[in-house]
Design an enzyme around this catalytic site. Sequence first.
Site, PDB file in Angstrom:
ATOM      1  N   LYS A 109      29.455  35.564  -2.139  1.00 11.55           N
ATOM      2  CA  LYS A 109      28.703  35.923  -0.928  1.00 11.55           C
ATOM      3  C   LYS A 109      27.224  35.829  -1.240  1.00 11.55           C
ATOM      4  O   LYS A 109      26.801  36.048  -2.379  1.00 11.55           O
ATOM      5  CB  LYS A 109      29.028  37.363  -0.507  1.00 11.55           C
TER       6      LYS A 109
HETATM    7  N1  GLU Z   1      31.299  34.772   6.413  1.00 18.80           N
HETATM    8  C1  GLU Z   1      32.662  34.604   6.768  1.00 18.80           C
HETATM    9  C2  GLU Z   1      33.515  35.668   6.110  1.00 18.80           C
HETATM   10  O1  GLU Z   1      33.047  36.750   5.792  1.00 18.80           O
HETATM   11  C3  GLU Z   1      33.160  33.177   6.509  1.00 18.80           C
HETATM   12  C4  GLU Z   1      33.097  32.720   5.096  1.00 18.80           C
HETATM   13  C5  GLU Z   1      33.392  31.229   4.947  1.00 18.80           C
HETATM   14  O2  GLU Z   1      33.690  30.578   5.931  1.00 18.80           O
HETATM   15  O3  GLU Z   1      33.301  30.762   3.804  1.00 18.80           O
HETATM   16  O4  GLU Z   1      34.696  35.518   5.969  1.00 18.80           O
END
Ligand code: GLU
Length: 411
Positions: free
Chosen positions: A102
Site C-alpha cells: 500500500k
Molecule cells: N485500493 C484498493 C483496495 O484497497 C484496490 C487495490 C488494487 O486494485 O490494487 O483494495
Amino acid sequence: MKAFESTRLYFERAADILKLPESLRKLLLTPEREVQVQIAVEMDDGRLETFIGYRVQHDCSRGPMKGGLRYHHDVDLDEVRALATLMTWKTAVVDLPYGGAKGGIAIDPRKMSVKELERVTRKFVDQIHDVIGPHKDIPAPDMGTGAREMAWFRNQFEKYHGFAPAVVTGKPAEDYGAVGREEATGRGVGILAYKMLGNLSRKPQQTRVALQGFGNVGSHAAKYLYESEYKVVAVGDHTASFYSPTGLDIPKMLKYTLANKGTLQGYPDAEKIGHDQLLELDVDLLIPAALGGVITSQNAAKIKAPLIIEAANAPIEPDADEILHAKGTTILPDILANAGGVTVSYFEWVQNLQFYKWGLNRVRQELEAVMTRAFEDVWAEARQHKVSLRTAAYMIAIRRVQRATEVGGMG
Ligand code: GLU
C-alpha cells in the site's frame, strides 16, 4: 486504537486457531520493506511545499505485491502498514496471484489544484520507481486517487523504465485500463450482498440498506443495490447524509453529485440526518464504504443493523467487532467485501501483459465468479470452525500465505 494494531489483532485471532508457529507469525507481521520519501514540489503560487509519501510492501510469497495509493491528510506510516497487510490477506482470500502493498501521501487532494497533484504524483514516482514494477509491486487507485493519477504515475515510471502499462492498474479505460475497473469494488459489494442475503433466506426487496460513503465504492454499490431492488433508505458522504423510509432515488442522487462537485451537500429530495445517525439507523443492512475506524466501542452498542458489509477498509475497530459479534451481528469483513477492486485490477494487469482487451461482459462475469467462489469458501470455513466470517476469511488467507511461504522455502 492504531490501525496496524487492529489488523494485528484480527490476524492473531485466526493464527491462534490455525496454531501458526511463532516464527511464522513474526515473519507475517513484519513488512518486507517500508519506504518513506520526501516529496518537495513547487505550488502554483511559487511556494515550495514538502510532503511525505509512503510505500509499504508487506509480503510477496504469492506473487508481485499489489495495493492502492491513498491521498488523504490523515495518511501516516502506521495506517499504510495496516492497509498493506490487509492487501496481503485480501489478495489471498480471493486467491489472486499477488502479495500485498500500500502507498499513501499525506495531502488533502481537495485543497490542491490538478497541476499540483500532478507534480506531487510525478515526484513520488521519481522517489520510489526503483522498488515498483509490473513484476514487483503494482499500485492502483485508493481513497483520493483515480484513473488520472494512475495515468500520471505510469507516464512518469515509463520515463525511467520504458513502456510498462502493467506497472499500475485502474488506468483510464481508453489507455490500457480495464473496462469495469471503476465500478468493480462497488459491484463486488453488491454481488456479495446478494449472496449473503440468499444464504440467510432474505430478499433484496425486503432489505433496507444504509450506506455510508458515496465516493467510488459507495456510489457504485448504491447503484447496483438500487438496480437489484434493495431499499436503499440512507446514504451519506463527508458533506451530508440523507434518509427516506420508502427508499432513496439513487439515480437522482448520482445525477445530483455530478452537478455538485461530486458531493451530496444540499440534496433537496430527502430528509437530512446526522452522520452518526446514519450508522445507528434501524435497517437490515449497514454498509460503511468510506473511512476506516467509524464503528468503535463508543457507538457499537447503538448499531441496530443485523448485517454489516465492510466496503471500506477497516471500518470496525476490534473492540467494536467483539461487541457486535456478541450481539449476533453478521459482518462480512473488508478483506473479502471490497476485494472486487483488486480482482478487476488483476484482470487489467493480465490484459496489459497479454496485449489483449476484454469486453465489459467478460470482466463482470469473471468478477462474479471470483467473488462467489471466495464468498462460498469463507462461508463454509466459518460454518465448519464455528467462527465469524472475519476469522474464517483470515484463516483461509493466512493458510494460503503460509503454504506459499513454506513451499517457496525460507532459506
Ligand atoms: N485500493 C484498493 C483496495 O484497497 C484496490 C487495490 C488494487 O486494485 O490494487 O483494495
